[in-house]
Write a protein that holds these residues in place. Structure first.
Motif: not given
Length: 403
Positions: A318-343
């Protein structure tokens, strides 16, 4: 004064009790006599307090926000003493980072009123194990995250899904994805449009109450500003106005080019910071505030020695969409955001992410192939824009269901 606080507490409970329960309540995580919930602004800490109070309506409860003018000159200890003498059983303090002596007073309340249950919440950056009033042996610290994709679907659609482990996805992702997509199709919904919606506005629960995306992003930017200009100053008294200005400038630089690869010497010059250690501490404070995620290299032992992160991401998509979001960065950010909570997620020599030191992941679109990681065992391609994967190619959205 106690009667006024009790009245405000009842109003609070009436305003904030929601039917849908986040994982903190469903999993009964709040068990200790003194529990402290930390998390960035907007992830649902206050609502969780209200739901916990409602769940235990048999207890005489009191909610107190430490930034409320109603408490006046009363200390946390004085409130607890009056409430305990009135037969109180559950005392909830919100925004404790805004009270300068919170650590000592929580310790005293815990030690002196042994029949009183205490639930408190504060900033992500809250430190309970520093200073002379160490609470780490008394308090159960719980960190709260924003909504996963699974929770977003549940709250938005009123449909419920089973929790899934990373191991379950790696072993059986095709069947799991099929079952989820079929359940949504029964509601005449498709997974991919819902996923794109989540990436843009779904991490913060309050987004579902906003009248428009513009209003949501205005509030999101306001929350970031308050986190930097107010919350961090309360948690780290050593920071001053000049430090906050530099933190904001650093964040702006990172947001313009995420994932950001830090060049320490260049940043020192731009921010007029005298040494690299101070700069690295700025990275950590922005991560503590729930704004950044620091990705360390696979051989790193963490931040104990203030090592330089290999890449810096924003905390969530969501923070990425404050500016123009690059789709590649969005994908990587999502993966990291979901996985880093417990891994444990690290930056590898090949691929995009190494998880728990054993599984390598390459992130991309639906046409992403295994070329970059073809010679590596236990490696996976995580692909966007596909409903169901096959073999070692897994849909990106499915990682939003990880427990």
């Amino acid at each position: 004064m106690l009667s006024k606080l009790m009245l405000e507490s009842k109003k609070f409970l009436h305003r904030n009790t929601l039917e849908y329960q986040r994982y903190f309540i469903k999993e009964d995580k709040i068990k200790h006599r003194l529990s402290i919930i930390t998390g960035q602004r907007g992830v649902g800490k206050t609502t969780t307090i209200a739901q916990y109070m409602a769940q235990h309506e048999e207890w005489k409860s009191l909610y107190v926000s430490m930034d409320s003018f109603i408490i006046g000159d009363l200390s946390m200890y004085e409130i607890a003493e009056a409430f305990e003498q009135d037969g109180g059983e559950l005392l909830c303090f919100d925004e404790i980072h805004k009270y300068s002596n919170w650590s000592q007073e929580l310790k005293s309340i815990y030690d002196n009123f042994q029949k009183l249950r205490i639930l408190a919440s504060g900033s992500s950056a809250l430190e309970i194990d520093k200073g002379s009033h160490d609470l780490s042996r008394r308090a159960h610290l719980l960190h709260m995250y924003g909504m996963s994709f699974k929770e977003y679907l549940e709250l938005k659609l009123g449909v419920y899904f089973e929790d899934i482990t990373l191991e379950g996805i790696l072993e059986n992702h095709e069947t799991i994805a099929f079952d989820i997509t079929m359940a949504l199709e029964k509601l005449d919904k498709k997974i991919l449009p819902l996923f794109k919606e989540y990436l843009k506005v779904g991490y913060y629960p309050y987004s579902l109450t906003m009248e428009s995306e513009d209003v949501f992003f205005d509030l999101l930017k306001q929350n970031i500003n308050v986190s930097l200009s107010s919350d961090l100053l309360f948690v780290y008294p050593s920071l001053d106005g000049n430090s906050i200005k530099k933190l904001k400038l650093l964040l702006n630089i990172i947001m313009e080019s995420v994932p950001f690869v830090p060049v320490i010497e260049k940043l020192k010059e731009t921010l007029e910071v005298g040494d690299g250690r101070t700069l690295k501490e700025y990275f950590i404070k922005l991560e503590d505030a729930g704004i950044l995620k620091l990705l360390m290299k696979a051989s790193s032992k963490g931040l104990a020695k203030l090592e330089k992160p290999e890449k810096i991401y924003l905390n969530n998509t969501n923070l990425l969409y404050i500016n123009d979001a690059n789709i590649g960065t969005v994908r990587e950010t999502f993966f990291l955001s979901m996985l880093s909570k417990a891994h444990d997620v690290r930056y590898p020599k090949k691929g995009d992410f190494l998880v728990d030191g054993t599984s390598l992941f390459e992130i991309g679109g639906k046409n992403k192939d295994f070329k970059q990681i073809a010679d590596i065992s236990n490696s996976f391609v995580v692909a966007d824009d596909m409903e169901i994967g096959y073999k070692n190619k897994i849909p990106l959205w499915l990682f939003g269901f990880i427990y």
